[in-house]
Write a protein that holds these residues in place. Structure first.
Motif, mmCIF file in Angstrom:
data_model
loop_
_atom_site.group_PDB
_atom_site.id
_atom_site.type_symbol
_atom_site.label_atom_id
_atom_site.label_comp_id
_atom_site.label_asym_id
_atom_site.label_seq_id
_atom_site.Cartn_x
_atom_site.Cartn_y
_atom_site.Cartn_z
ATOM 1 N N TYR B 109 0.826 -0.940 -0.049
ATOM 2 C CA TYR B 109 0.351 -0.465 -0.235
ATOM 3 C C TYR B 109 0.870 1.345 0.290
ATOM 4 C CZ TYR B 109 -4.124 2.851 0.936
ATOM 5 O OH TYR B 109 -5.524 3.767 0.755
ATOM 6 N N GLU C 108 -12.243 15.457 4.836
ATOM 7 C CA GLU C 108 -10.630 15.579 4.608
ATOM 8 C C GLU C 108 -10.366 13.893 4.572
ATOM 9 O OE1 GLU C 108 -11.587 17.358 7.141
ATOM 10 O OE2 GLU C 108 -12.163 15.596 8.147
ATOM 11 N N TYR C 109 -8.816 13.229 4.128
ATOM 12 C CA TYR C 109 -8.208 12.009 3.818
ATOM 13 C C TYR C 109 -7.239 12.184 4.912
ATOM 14 C CZ TYR C 109 -7.380 7.869 1.955
ATOM 15 O OH TYR C 109 -7.033 6.840 1.674
ATOM 16 N N ILE C 110 -7.077 10.859 5.482
ATOM 17 C CA ILE C 110 -5.993 11.046 6.196
ATOM 18 C C ILE C 110 -5.297 10.017 6.451
ATOM 19 C CG2 ILE C 110 -5.106 10.263 8.687
ATOM 20 C CD1 ILE C 110 -7.778 12.907 9.627
ATOM 21 N N ALA C 111 -3.903 9.845 6.615
ATOM 22 C CA ALA C 111 -3.284 8.427 6.013
ATOM 23 C C ALA C 111 -2.514 8.772 7.033
ATOM 24 C CB ALA C 111 -2.759 8.438 4.670
ATOM 25 N N ALA C 112 -1.853 7.418 7.594
ATOM 26 C CA ALA C 112 -1.018 7.674 9.001
ATOM 27 C C ALA C 112 -0.369 6.231 9.940
ATOM 28 C CB ALA C 112 -1.866 9.108 9.951
ATOM 29 N N GLN C 113 0.210 5.901 9.970
ATOM 30 C CA GLN C 113 0.265 4.605 11.259
ATOM 31 C C GLN C 113 -0.895 4.976 12.124
ATOM 32 O OE1 GLN C 113 3.087 6.233 9.491
ATOM 33 N NE2 GLN C 113 3.805 4.710 8.770
ATOM 34 N N SER D 86 -13.268 5.206 1.382
ATOM 35 C CA SER D 86 -12.688 3.705 2.106
ATOM 36 C C SER D 86 -12.577 3.507 2.748
ATOM 37 C CB SER D 86 -12.009 3.133 0.299
ATOM 38 O OG SER D 86 -10.856 4.332 0.272
ATOM 39 N N TYR D 87 -11.758 2.493 2.819
ATOM 40 C CA TYR D 87 -11.330 2.156 4.762
ATOM 41 C C TYR D 87 -10.469 1.575 4.411
ATOM 42 C CZ TYR D 87 -10.545 1.408 9.173
ATOM 43 O OH TYR D 87 -9.880 1.120 10.566
ATOM 44 N N ASN D 88 -9.097 1.611 4.166
ATOM 45 C CA ASN D 88 -8.009 0.888 4.260
ATOM 46 C C ASN D 88 -6.631 0.455 5.435
ATOM 47 O OD1 ASN D 88 -7.169 0.229 1.456
ATOM 48 N ND2 ASN D 88 -7.348 2.217 0.885
ATOM 49 N N TYR D 109 -0.522 0.672 8.569
ATOM 50 C CA TYR D 109 -1.328 2.062 8.651
ATOM 51 C C TYR D 109 -2.724 1.912 8.457
ATOM 52 C CZ TYR D 109 0.321 5.632 5.461
ATOM 53 O OH TYR D 109 0.346 7.461 4.493
ATOM 54 N N ILE D 110 -3.004 3.184 8.475
ATOM 55 C CA ILE D 110 -4.607 3.227 8.158
ATOM 56 C C ILE D 110 -4.748 4.202 6.702
ATOM 57 C CG2 ILE D 110 -6.958 4.470 9.145
ATOM 58 C CD1 ILE D 110 -6.327 2.017 11.057
ATOM 59 N N ALA D 111 -5.734 4.244 6.570
ATOM 60 C CA ALA D 111 -5.631 5.630 5.431
ATOM 61 C C ALA D 111 -7.323 5.234 4.791
ATOM 62 C CB ALA D 111 -4.750 5.446 3.816
ATOM 63 N N ALA D 112 -7.926 5.916 5.089
ATOM 64 C CA ALA D 112 -9.793 6.645 5.133
ATOM 65 C C ALA D 112 -9.765 8.040 5.319
ATOM 66 C CB ALA D 112 -9.984 5.641 5.923
ATOM 67 N N GLN D 113 -11.012 8.160 4.436
ATOM 68 C CA GLN D 113 -11.113 9.577 4.818
ATOM 69 C C GLN D 113 -12.409 9.231 6.399
ATOM 70 O OE1 GLN D 113 -12.613 7.852 1.834
ATOM 71 N NE2 GLN D 113 -11.868 9.004 0.678
ATOM 72 N N LEU D 114 -11.254 9.585 7.291
ATOM 73 C CA LEU D 114 -11.117 9.463 8.605
ATOM 74 C C LEU D 114 -12.297 10.790 9.170
ATOM 75 C CD1 LEU D 114 -9.746 6.747 10.345
ATOM 76 C CD2 LEU D 114 -9.273 8.665 12.102
#
Lengths: 319, 319, 319, 319
Positions: B109, C108-113, D86-88, D109-114
């Motif tokens: 990813y 918003e889009y959030i991507a992080a550990q 999406s939720y990854n 690792y999390i990536a999403a429209q959290l």
């Protein structure tokens, strides 16, 4: 290939068929030599080792019109995706202005299983057989959180070689082949004969099945299966010593596989894991097929994504 | 270029300098024609319009040895990044085995400001002047959450053209040029003369400054500035009708800019926004410089990332 | 705890110290029982099992003023991050308008550990000893690409319990304790005595060291180490049967560890892996310390992120 | 509410209905005062301003059994998602071992429209009317690539208040209400009467419709619409001065809206944009409904995601 091991292809077909029926036994029976790369124990590149300066020159000589065909599809939200993969491209509001020159700029954030969405190049670290990958690499030895420690796509190099479009759909007299149709060796030979071409060592083979016409038109159908090669056609292509097989489908291989209905991506294993031949999926072959361009310089330079199993791309055919 | 608007380059240099000093006045003074593309009101591609089949053939004829140089850098955690950008490549544990053939696979990813990290291609939607981008496109009209509605990198096409490496470092007699050194028009002319080459319409120009030797060796220094072109050299390159300018630095242009110390990316604005000439940054030019390869087929096919401002890449020079 | 195994805490301290000196021998010497949860072979929650309705009521009775303290920090670009972790929050341009009611919206889009950046809760799947995690779970058995198949943070539940702030900095008479200072058992006892409090089974303990004052003020210093508990204080806290230990530092434990300078996160192993006690890091304890609020209802409800090793959060102290 | 502006609710209902029919005229007709927060021009928090220490104490007194109900759903691949969100969550292979203590660890690792997937809290920056958000904030003034400069969820604070479950499904005598059923004011009053409760200023209202039983059971149906409140019930709830409205549906409001079939999220606009009342969506209300727990301490502390429009969460009801 694998001539070093003295393993005939006829025997290999049997071996793979046996694998499908009794995989664990077959896997255990496989001698250590069977998984070894012909290019040595340190090889991480596979079939692309066949490319030589002479082959590059052969490809360059095919450029006689100066016409470029892009084979890559647009990466976009809503494109067909395998399983739960996703593709996100987020465009923030324009930034700036900064400084007396009032700099303004855009930059997007992209998050995806990149290399395994849209037009995608399957590297040698992508596919294995029960944890064993190309050149006898065991997953436990090279799969790490930080990336693949071996077989990463950054090692593969760039393709500049003779490309051959095999328009199987035209040979079969259809615009779009049927889902689950297994392209036979005779289909490949017949289509090539119709095109007046032969395959040569180092070629990149691109298959046109017409299945790509469903892309973004009927994604559910596109994802539900595809025509493609089975083990027999795969073996024959490997025997021709091609370096890459691409198609206008999501997986190059036939799905579902009529011979091995329970198997998962078994032709991937044959080509990538056993023969080190990369796959290139979700190509847009429509321009080449329309213009009947069957022979061309094929150019593709995967992103050097460290430790990655694949790469996105926009390969080109130059004529 | 811009001959349609009758705007001389000498005048344009003055205009840009004025912009730096009194940008809002200058921006307001700019007539609507000034921002128009010479390729028409619908043009979204810019200078690459200069590429023709004849130019592709010219490039192909430069391939005489069959040797390929990859100009793309490895994308990896820890590479130099601008500002708060980040690059994440996450490799999950191997998946599978699935099915009787015990399919196992890897897929990673990736999440990043892709197209603006590592080796990167600046599209025409990347840089604007106070919200106005190439071909008079205003941000409010085309910047959307779903991506740029105009000037997206999916429109640009592929580069297969004559490439010229200008080894400015060698011309200056140094291995690595100094931070903040502004490459002059005379430097470019002198280095070209030393190489025995002239620029032609449609060329891709690649600058070797030696700054790239800091990559992954001293990232803090690499990011702190760079040698590069200023407005004068940029104008001259635009006048030569090149289609792309690349370098072994993060921004192609000099940083800080000795003439315009307050300005932000002002040469980006000149080249990309005003002249539609793409930048290609963070190239690995070391192989070409080492082997003194100054003229070659330059091949680069940006990813068709819908609505994106840029693209990652692994361009190649073929000789 | 661990009374089931008859393992005294004095002995456990010895065992852990031995582990630090000769880890592989110690790990091998450990009997299967040593890693077992007192709450049974199926337990995935650990110390939080100590929370009971009676404890919830005890906590509720501490709410006498109706005052809420947020202990969570703001998640933002530029906050201190461990190693190569990153935090990206991308805000696209406003969307819409849609429909006759002209709906416009942001997302918003959030991507992080996520769960391991900013204020973070360490779940029981986060930390192991040579691949063995809480309750004898081996990584090979539960770590999967799709998430942890056991010990995922979705199992832990919510904390509503008595919270005790131990203001160690105030006890030591400093605003900010020194990096590498190991908080001793006497420090904890002394600070509690000064506050007039005792620990009870099921408490959540929050340590105030003053180190948090560096957050977003001097990130480099913040990340370079911290005061915190060592093995001795950790053992003592475990002996008090607390359910959670939080702090205004990145790791709760002292770094570098003066007793075990080569060790990595050894107190994490003691608390999380061996005792099933969660850590809560990067808390903002400044309000509680300022107002001398030492006893309160502590409320924290981790996100139910399936198969995740941790959770972000904004715990509260209610008085 | 809005008593400061002297605007009666009966009139407001008419105004909103008019907006749906002729929005641009209505929007223009709206006087500047109409969008102003009753809590002043700098207010970024909205209805939560109604929460006081006294209200917290009122809530704490409801805790008589010490029983906790988690209202948050599990975040997981495959959960219902709106549109192309999406939720990854990517779990890498276990890391380590490091050091003599053989530290091993997991982190995902999390990536999403959290904040806009799964259980989600709609902040005041989420929803606007033609670019105008709560407290007259115009998108052009506060929406930035780095995050919302106003109304970000980090400003809202934490909810510790009286919670009231209105079991509308039970009142209607069904396990699951129908898609498109608009909950009326009489439904709310009737259900409350059945439960023997009244609403009070500062309450958090949670609606049980039974629609949540489709979650992960029939995602297509779950996403296709929902029962929920319309404008009338929304007005009434706002008139009761509640601070938050949650439900076991994806949007709290009825979809499609039988009164305003062309409108998009029109009740969101009424509650969030006009009245500053947050929504809390995709709750798991099944436990409360099953146990007939209608009055409880409601505790929810949104993540302090800087500049974000919403937050994920795992709210709890404590009894």
């Amino acid at each position: 290939m694998r001539t070093r091991t003295g393993c005939s292809f006829a025997l290999r077909i049997v071996a793979v068929a046996a694998l499908a029926l009794a995989p664990s036994a077959a896997a255990r029976a496989e001698s250590p030599e069977d998984c070894r790369s012909p290019w040595g124990p340190d090889d991480q590149r596979g079939a692309i080792n066949r490319l030589t300066p002479a082959k590059t020159l052969e490809a360059a000589r095919l450029i006689t019109e100066g016409k470029i065909y892009q084979l890559g599809r647009v990466y976009e939200a809503g494109m067909p995706l395998y399983g739960l993969r996703s593709y996100n491209s987020i465009t923030p509001e324009m930034r700036g202005p900064l400084g007396p020159n009032k700099l303004t700029w855009n930059e997007e954030y992209i998050a995806a299983q990149l290399g395994q969405v849209g037009t995608q190049f399957d590297g040698l670290g992508h596919i294995g057989i029960n944890g064993r990958f190309f050149n006898c690499n065991e997953a436990r030895d090279f799969v790490r959180a930080e990336g693949l420690q071996k077989l990463g796509v950054e090692n593969v190099g760039s393709f500049f070689t003779r490309g051959v479009l095999i328009d199987v759909a035209a040979y079969k007299g259809v615009a779009r082949m049927e889902k689950g149709y297994e392209i036979s060796v005779d289909d490949l030979k017949g289509a090539l004969a119709k095109e007046g071409l032969n395959l040569r060592e180092g070629d990149a083979v691109i298959l046109h099945t017409g299945w790509g016409s469903l892309w973004m038109k009927d994604n559910a159908m596109f994802n539900s299966g595809a025509p493609g090669i089975g083990l027999a056609a795969g073996e024959w292509l490997a025997e021709q010593k091609v370096v890459l097989v691409g198609a206008d489908t999501g997986g190059v291989e036939v799905a579902p596989n009529p011979e091995h209905p329970q198997a998962e991506a078994i032709v991937h294993q044959l080509m990538i894991t056993r023969n080190g031949i990369n796959f290139l999926e979700n190509l847009d072959t429509s321009g080449l097929a329309r213009d009947k361009i069957y022979e061309f310089a094929f150019v593709f330079s995967p992103l050097k994504l460290k430790g990655a199993s694949g790469s996105p791309g926009n390969p080109i055919a130059v004529r």
